[in-house]
Design an enzyme around this catalytic site. Structure first.
Site, PDB file in Angstrom:
ATOM      1  N   HIS A 126       0.857  -1.184   0.000  1.00  0.00           N
ATOM      2  CA  HIS A 126       0.000   0.000   0.000  1.00  0.00           C
ATOM      3  C   HIS A 126       0.893   1.234   0.000  1.00  0.00           C
ATOM      4  CE1 HIS A 126      -1.534   3.256   2.731  1.00  0.00           C
ATOM      5  NE2 HIS A 126      -2.476   3.283   1.809  1.00  0.00           N
ATOM      6  N   VAL A 129       0.054   9.205  -0.975  1.00  0.00           N
ATOM      7  CA  VAL A 129       0.634  10.537  -0.816  1.00  0.00           C
ATOM      8  C   VAL A 129      -0.501  11.543  -1.012  1.00  0.00           C
ATOM      9  CG1 VAL A 129       3.055  10.105  -1.377  1.00  0.00           C
ATOM     10  CG2 VAL A 129       1.414  10.349  -3.230  1.00  0.00           C
ATOM     11  N   ARG A 280     -16.592   9.192  -3.457  1.00  0.00           N
ATOM     12  CA  ARG A 280     -17.078   8.121  -4.343  1.00  0.00           C
ATOM     13  C   ARG A 280     -16.772   6.764  -3.706  1.00  0.00           C
ATOM     14  NH1 ARG A 280     -15.165   5.123  -9.009  1.00  0.00           N
ATOM     15  NH2 ARG A 280     -16.877   4.812 -10.508  1.00  0.00           N
TER      16      ARG A 280
END
Length: 331
Positions: A126, A129, A280
């Site tokens: 994973h 930034v 979203r």
């Protein structure tokens, strides 16, 4: 990878100042580089891209690009998000450490990535930034950076962990010797499942609320972290992608993926920020693995490879000290 583009209103609608515009340009370029490199590493599947736009529902507007790779040769699923949103009120997850900002408007942009490999010997990884800007008085400039990268193996290899942490150290080295130990420890503390009393993986780097030293220095550090993810991860993929495995290893991988789901839905600040701010949902939850299982009160067989993950790799450890010790000549 499809060549969708965002509308020309991407930045003019948000009135992003020049420094933030530089961050946005770099983030989009980073997403492109990550996508191309992971497609090449997989050698089969390609990313599907969904470009989306929010028009002001629930006080949130913005744009993004969600890219998903599914059922690849190496990667069962990989997702890379770019998003740039403006909201009327910072959600609780963003003000937990800075309560003085509660209720302010905000601008947020970032790239997040999660890779779930097919082979259980290849670790999940994973990276994230991000840049935040909070609304303030005319004289105020309230901004900060955050992010990092972490590794979640299912079957541990000491040389892989050493490489991962050496690369993380290299990302921090130009910014002072105290930076890596601080952000390694923050990563260890952050990616910890309190309800399980165990870490999610072997850590890496994590930082948040970074604005010390001015914008240019902080932005340079963000770029260094983002640029070191591929050199940290792709060599591990190449080492492990062809290792043979069977049903036992696959079942253990699916079981351990359950921990990944638990962390992301209970603790992860990025996931909570997205859900609380009305983002979203499909893009926010792209980090979850495509297949996973839970088993009641499961325990690894003592002395097994599965037990070794718990006994050695899911324990606090200074991987760079281990590397240094092994580099010493034998007496």
């Amino acid at each position: 990878m499809s060549a969708h583009r965002l509308t020309s209103s991407t930045m003019t609608d948000t009135n992003c100042p020049a420094p933030a515009e530089r961050v946005r340009v770099w983030l989009r370029e980073l997403q492109d580089r990550l996508s191309q490199a992971l497609e090449a590493a997989d050698g089969g599947a390609r990313f599907r891209e969904d470009a989306w736009e929010r028009g002001g529902e629930r006080g949130l507007r913005g744009v993004g690009r969600t890219r998903m790779l599914r059922e690849g040769v190496v990667f069962e699923q990989a997702g890379i998000n770019f998003s740039h949103v403006v909201g009327e009120r910072l959600p609780p997850s963003a003000t937990a450490r800075r309560p003085e900002l509660a209720g302010r408007g905000f601008e947020a942009m970032g790239v997040s990535l999660v890779v779930h490999p097919r082979n259980p010997y290849v670790p999940t990884s994973h990276a994230n930034v991000r840049f935040f800007r909070a609304a303030g008085d005319a004289a105020e400039s309230i901004w900060w950076f955050g992010g990092g990268f972490d590794l979640t193996p299912y079957y541990g290899f000491e040389e892989d962990c050493v490489h991962w942490h050496r690369t993380a150290q290299a990302a921090c080295a130009p910014f002072g010797p105290e930076v890596h130990p601080r952000y390694k420890q923050w990563c260890d503390d952050y990616f910890f499942l309190n309800h399980r009393n165990e870490p999610r993986g072997v850590g890496g780097l994590f930082f948040d609320d970074l604005n010390e030293g001015g914008f240019e220095r902080c932005f340079a550090f963000l770029r260094s972290v983002g640029d070191h993810y591929l050199p940290a991860y792709l060599p591990l993929v190449e080492r492990r992608r062809a290792m043979p495995y069977g049903e036992r290893e696959r079942e253990f991988q699916l079981y351990r993926r359950g921990r990944y789901v638990e962390f992301n839905l209970v603790y992860d600040r990025g996931t909570l920020f997205g859900l609380q701010s009305g983002g979203r949902t499909e893009s926010i939850l792209m980090s979850l693995p495509p297949r996973v299982r839970w088993e009641y009160d499961w325990r690894p067989e003592p002395g097994s490879a599965e037990a070794r993950l718990y006994d050695i790799f899911l324990q606090p450890r200074d991987w760079l000290a281990l590397a240094g010790a092994r580099a010493q000549p034998e007496v």
